[in-house]
Design an enzyme around this catalytic site. Structure first.
Site, PDB file in Angstrom:
ATOM      1  N   ASP A 123      38.495 105.296  37.247  1.00 26.39           N
ATOM      2  CA  ASP A 123      37.841 106.289  36.405  1.00 26.39           C
ATOM      3  C   ASP A 123      35.974 105.811  36.594  1.00 26.39           C
ATOM      4  OD1 ASP A 123      39.939 107.500  35.417  1.00 26.39           O
ATOM      5  OD2 ASP A 123      40.231 106.420  33.734  1.00 26.39           O
ATOM      6  N   ASP A 141      41.144 114.143  36.867  1.00 23.54           N
ATOM      7  CA  ASP A 141      41.401 114.484  35.213  1.00 23.54           C
ATOM      8  C   ASP A 141      40.906 115.610  35.032  1.00 23.54           C
ATOM      9  OD1 ASP A 141      42.654 111.638  34.963  1.00 23.54           O
ATOM     10  OD2 ASP A 141      40.753 110.698  34.330  1.00 23.54           O
TER      11      ASP A 141
END
Length: 164
Positions: A123, A141
């Site tokens: 991330d 995402d």
């Protein structure tokens, strides 16, 4: 009765490839240029923050000892197969649904690759207001969320627009 792939929603699978290239490319650049935990401010309220993520959204099962890697991998594979079947059964002209499915598949496969290759999801997008930070996320995402939003939007459109 056999039908041409180009006449089905599978015609939109090229979008899966685009999402994968952008997602995996961004994660590669982060891992090559940042140490995990490094943060670089981009704009007010937006940082690049390299992080390893072992759970799912909002830390779900993040500290579960490793078995969740395979659990989430199975979910990603199952959802990707289910959505690919739905694309096959739909017409290529059902653009909104097929684009949504392709975005979700691309995002799911991007995070699946991370789980299988690295053992965690990379991330890097850190959005914040003041001292409050939203959960760090990645482009996969984002693709999943945009795809889900398109499915919800499609549900509100008149039936004529759904066929476009």
């Amino acid at each position: 009765m056999s039908q041409s792939i180009c006449s089905t929603g599978l015609r939109w699978l090229w979008l899966v490839v685009i999402v994968l290239i952008i997602d995996l490319g961004s994660k590669y650049l982060i891992l090559q240029n940042f140490a995990l935990g490094d943060t670089v401010p981009l704009f007010p309220s937006l940082n690049l923050h390299a992080s390893a993520y072992y759970g799912a959204a909002f830390s779900f099962l993040a500290d579960s000892g490793g078995w969740q890697r395979w659990f989430f991998a199975g979910i990603a594979i199952g959802i990707s197969v289910l959505l690919a079947v739905m694309m096959y059964r739909s017409k290529a002209t059902q653009k909104l649904n097929n684009i949504a499915y392709a975005l979700i598949i691309g995002g799911a496969l991007g995070n699946l690759f991370d789980r299988l290759w690295h053992g965690f999801v990379v991330d890097m997008i850190d959005f914040y207001v003041g001292d409050w930070h939203f959960a760090t996320f990645n482009l996969a995402d984002t693709a999943i969320c945009v795809g889900a939003a398109l499915i919800v939007l499609e549900g509100f459109l008149p039936s004529k627009a759904k066929k476009q």
